[in-house]
Scaffold this motif. Structure first.
Motif, mmCIF file in Angstrom:
data_model
loop_
_atom_site.group_PDB
_atom_site.id
_atom_site.type_symbol
_atom_site.label_atom_id
_atom_site.label_comp_id
_atom_site.label_asym_id
_atom_site.label_seq_id
_atom_site.Cartn_x
_atom_site.Cartn_y
_atom_site.Cartn_z
ATOM 1 N N VAL A 38 -1.926 -1.139 4.951
ATOM 2 C CA VAL A 38 -0.579 -1.539 4.514
ATOM 3 C C VAL A 38 -0.682 -2.063 3.080
ATOM 4 C CG1 VAL A 38 0.240 -2.025 6.850
ATOM 5 C CG2 VAL A 38 -0.821 -3.856 5.502
ATOM 6 N N PRO A 39 0.431 -2.006 2.320
ATOM 7 C CA PRO A 39 0.373 -2.419 0.906
ATOM 8 C C PRO A 39 -0.003 -3.899 0.762
ATOM 9 C CG PRO A 39 2.414 -1.218 1.379
ATOM 10 C CD PRO A 39 1.770 -1.502 2.687
ATOM 11 N N ARG A 40 -0.476 -4.249 -0.437
ATOM 12 C CA ARG A 40 -0.797 -5.649 -0.751
ATOM 13 C C ARG A 40 0.355 -6.547 -0.334
ATOM 14 N NH1 ARG A 40 -5.259 -6.153 -4.486
ATOM 15 N NH2 ARG A 40 -5.657 -4.058 -5.258
ATOM 16 N N GLY A 41 0.038 -7.643 0.334
ATOM 17 C CA GLY A 41 1.059 -8.606 0.725
ATOM 18 C C GLY A 41 1.678 -8.329 2.083
ATOM 19 N N ALA A 42 1.395 -7.150 2.666
ATOM 20 C CA ALA A 42 1.995 -6.824 3.966
ATOM 21 C C ALA A 42 1.096 -7.212 5.138
ATOM 22 C CB ALA A 42 2.345 -5.340 4.034
ATOM 23 N N GLU B 144 -4.238 -3.308 1.623
ATOM 24 C CA GLU B 144 -4.661 -2.624 0.400
ATOM 25 C C GLU B 144 -5.411 -3.618 -0.489
ATOM 26 O OE1 GLU B 144 -2.326 -0.266 -3.217
ATOM 27 O OE2 GLU B 144 -1.265 -1.661 -1.934
#
Lengths: 345, 345
Positions: free
Chosen positions: A143-147, A110
């Motif tokens: 996938v979300p930020r950091g994933a 993301e």
């Protein structure tokens, strides 16, 4: 002398780790241990760089897959987009197939820039067009930020193996040819990260090798074995050859081709260029009587102009790679244990 | 009434975003916009769920790929390992192929447990064995801690399309059959995350559908179209059908099968089960005269026991999905815009 070395013959290492480490992704001993412990046990095969499928009508296809997690995404000579196409094209070519169709699956973090994504996809499209393959199916997950770290790409490919093409068994006396200089890709990516404070004009060799492979096979139909030295470099691939055949592989140190600038960077980092990845080269084992014709054919192709015989196959020491040094000595070339060059592909 | 709705006919949305968002991975409008702007432009195709390859001898193969980023990795009814096999098997089956060969590419985060990896790989092996496919090639990459979220798997697959199998064009009057209840997988994963404070006995329906597909095609050889409703659910896939054919799809609300417990969880979350993913179901468009035989054949298979006709194809409103409600009214079923259920596959 060489006979004595046989005592050191390597066995496949055993997995002792309880967690995955970077070394498990390096293509060396730890990778082999992980593959043995996890995949061979479950799938009853090593999930190597390309399987041969036989269709109901008897047609033979090669099928291969690779994930690309290189950092940075763009480096001198190319991008993750070029790598993702060339890596799979080259695996298919080294299975003896004419690469034809590719899939592309993206995992995006993301927040990743659409403009950068477009550039990478454009690199894939131009690499595919230049290699004569079509990207025909795909997938996109976010996938979300950091994933995830920006973008990962997984390509798979299918190629057609021409009717009647077979690789005879590797035999003692066979010659080992490398299609150009070692280590260009790995060093280009390492330096592109910018945290080494080394400035050198090194570009990745990322390129499709199937044109050179076809030139070789036309000139030397008795060719026994092909493999592209990516992760773990020529040293690792030579060890796979030794283990797969049970024979010895003797490399001639003086004939190993390395660009002076790549060699210099390797020396500063304390890394042997034998273990540094290419992404546009391959190793071929050819019959001794076809070696001259093979070399001439490979050199006549722009992407094989620096091809050279780098060694030969021997009966002893079994399953072992030996380097014959400039001074006439020998030393064993083992598989890598750690990962000096993480995330170069 | 329905004619008036035509004025609302959807066009493909345009990409206005400068960065990738979770909605781009949801399979709805934003996904379509990203695919149009990035992939159609570069690759000249939509990289849909399966391409048909024709070999030099005229054999037809299906080829498909999917990345799996589901969180958590294990949920009631299955794991990412089952999903990774079933997802690709089902894409091949919905292309009319008998799934045969799979590849598996892993991106692992440094520190991931080897024991957990072995369990996931064992799930893949047992899912592959149960589906009659072989995992023949693969790849493993490792990225440093924080650069991925545990484990991502990308599977690709190749299947053989039986000689003579063709799907005739979809026509008005055709029936739409769904092979079982909607939304089980998406809701099972959402609840397994544990952050919703809802407890309900919902298990994923992850399963291979090719057995049911073959039963259907044997009984109803005039079958026109197949698709598995994963991300975005039946609502999204029905919209793809409407857009691909230019025809109307009228869904009958009363016949849409949803387990009461899934329906209850959806109501509590304010999510329409029409948009919630399955991983072991498919939609089929069949000829009206073959609808009874199709339904009987599907119901005779354990994985198709709850099959039901959920709607029919109409000439108007063109390229649009309409829901006929229990009260005799109609409303348009649009594609999703956001992503109410991120990372469910």
């Amino acid at each position: 002398m060489i006979e004595r070395i046989e005592a050191f013959r390597r066995r496949r290492p055993r997995l002792r780790d309880e967690i995955v480490t970077l070394a498990h992704g390096a293509g060396g001993k730890s990778s082999a241990a992980l593959v043995d412990a996890v995949f061979v046990e479950a799938f009853h095969n090593e999930l190597g760089d390309g399987a041969v499928l036989t269709t109901p009508s008897g047609e033979r296809l090669a099928f291969s897959t690779d994930s690309f997690v290189v950092q940075p995404l763009r480096f001198p000579g190319g991008s993750i987009g070029h790598l993702a196409v060339h890596g799979t094209v080259n695996d298919l070519a080294c299975s003896g197939a004419v690469p034809q169709w590719l899939s592309a699956a993206f995992v995006l973090e993301e927040g990743f820039g659409v403009a950068e994504l477009k550039e990478i996809v454009a690199d894939m499209a131009s690499a595919a067009a230049a290699a004569g393959v079509r990207i025909v199916t795909g997938d996109t997950k976010v996938v979300p930020r950091g994933a995830a770290d920006g973008l990962f790409v997984t390509t798979s490919g299918v190629g057609v193996i021409p009717a009647g093409r077979r690789f005879p068994a590797v035999r003692p006396g066979d010659r080992l040819i490398l299609s150009g200089t070692m280590g260009d890709h790995g060093m280009a990516v390492m330096l592109a990260r910018g945290d080494l404070a080394i400035e050198a004009d090194i570009a990745s060799d990322t390129a499709p090798v199937h044109g050179v492979v076809e030139a070789l096979l036309a000139a030397a139909p008795g060719t026994r074995w092909l493999r592209d030295p990516t992760r773990g470099g020529v040293g690792t691939v030579a060890n796979e050859l030794a283990q797969d055949t049970g024979l010895g592989v003797v490399l001639d140190e003086q004939s190993l081709p390395v660009r002076p600038v790549v060699n210099g960077a390797c020396e500063m980092l304390g890394i042997d260029p034998l273990y540094v990845a290419n992404e546009g080269k391959f190793l071929a084992v050819v019959a001794p009587e076809e070696a001259d014709a093979a070399l001439a054919a490979m050199r006549s192709h722009p992407l094989g102009a620096d091809s050279v015989v780098i060694g030969e196959i021997t009966a002893q020491p079994a399953s072992t790679v030996v380097l014959r040094t400039a001074f006439g000595g020998t030393r064993i070339v083992d598989m890598l244990v750690g990962d000096p060059l993480p995330r170069i592909c």
